[in-house]
Enzyme design. Structure first.
Site, short mmCIF file in Angstrom:
data_model
loop_
_atom_site.label_atom_id
_atom_site.label_comp_id
_atom_site.label_asym_id
_atom_site.label_seq_id
_atom_site.Cartn_x
_atom_site.Cartn_y
_atom_site.Cartn_z
CB VAL A 99 -0.95 0.01 1.22
CG1 VAL A 99 -0.17 0.07 2.53
CG2 VAL A 99 -1.93 1.18 1.13
CB ALA A 163 7.11 4.81 -3.18
CB CYS A 195 6.38 0.44 0.98
SG CYS A 195 6.29 1.88 -0.12
#
Length: 242
Positions: A99, A163, A195
């Protein structure tokens, strides 16, 4: 820093399609569709079929990868609703990774590239995207940004500042990277385990820039740094779609 593209495999197309203005913020689905249709109409007819770059800001959203564990969203329940009373929608998409959060104050970059014209190696591509981030951060005045072994993304002061999450289909890339630019991008990370990395913090460019005189940069400035870094890493020239 990353492998140079082999001369035997030149790019299929010598042009990308970036946004060279303040990156737009995507809003509701209906408004997004209208905005994207308007943008598509402004793309020259000679461009479709070429490698492209989409650069934007999202409205607040949590995204889950194809195999992401939804329990990394605090208070998540089986109805797909965040029990922490957050208004941030949750969307599962077809990228890798756990996520993450996207929202205003964060620069999101979606390269749509045919890797047959570069290097047919997903790991190489991931490292190339990290290199783009490292170069852009250096241009913005960040010192000490780096990769971490066995992890994707870019880190500063032991905190994650950018990310990655991608997918490829027939060697054409989808999804991409996100760089946290200012404090607006950080608030909603509190609602997740970013993450899936327990105990790791996130940061933004504004909080980490080391040269005080250069902290007046705008989102557009960082967009230009990213554009220049993409050109350097992938050996291309970016052409505007606008």
């Amino acid at each position: 820093r990353v492998l140079e593209r082999s001369k035997k495999n030149p790019p299929l197309y010598g042009q990308f399609v970036p946004f060279d203005v303040e990156p737009p913020v995507l809003h509701s689905r209906g408004e997004n569709d209208k905005n994207m249709n308007n943008l598509v109409k402004r793309i020259p007819t000679s461009f479709p079929g070429c490698d492209s770059i989409i650069i934007l800001q999202h409205d607040p959203v949590y995204t889950l990868g194809t195999a992401s564990d939804p329990t990394f969203i605090h208070g998540y329940n089986t109805d797909g609703i965040n029990g922490d009373k957050s208004d941030v929608p949750i969307v599962r998409i077809e990228r890798g990774g756990e996520v993450t959060y996207h929202g205003p104050g964060q620069l999101v970059v979606y390269p749509i590239l045919d890797l047959r014209g570069y290097k047919q190696d997903v790991h190489w591509y991931m490292r190339a995207l990290e290199e783009v981030i490292l170069i852009a951060l250096e241009k913005a005045g960040i010192e000490g940004a780096s990769r971490e072994k066995n992890l994707t993304g870019v880190w500063v002061s032991n905190k994650k500042i950018a990310a990655l999450g991608i997918k490829t289909r027939r060697w054409v890339t989808m999804h991409g990277l996100a760089i946290n630019i200012d404090a607006r991008s950080l608030q909603n990370f509190k609602g997740i385990v970013p993450c899936g990395l327990e105990g790791r913090e996130v940061t933004c460019l504004r909080d980490e820039v080391s040269v005080i005189e250069e902290t007046s940069f705008s989102m557009k400035d960082v967009t230009i740094y990213v554009k220049e870094a993409l050109e350097q890493v992938f050996g291309v020239t970016l052409l505007s779609a606008l």
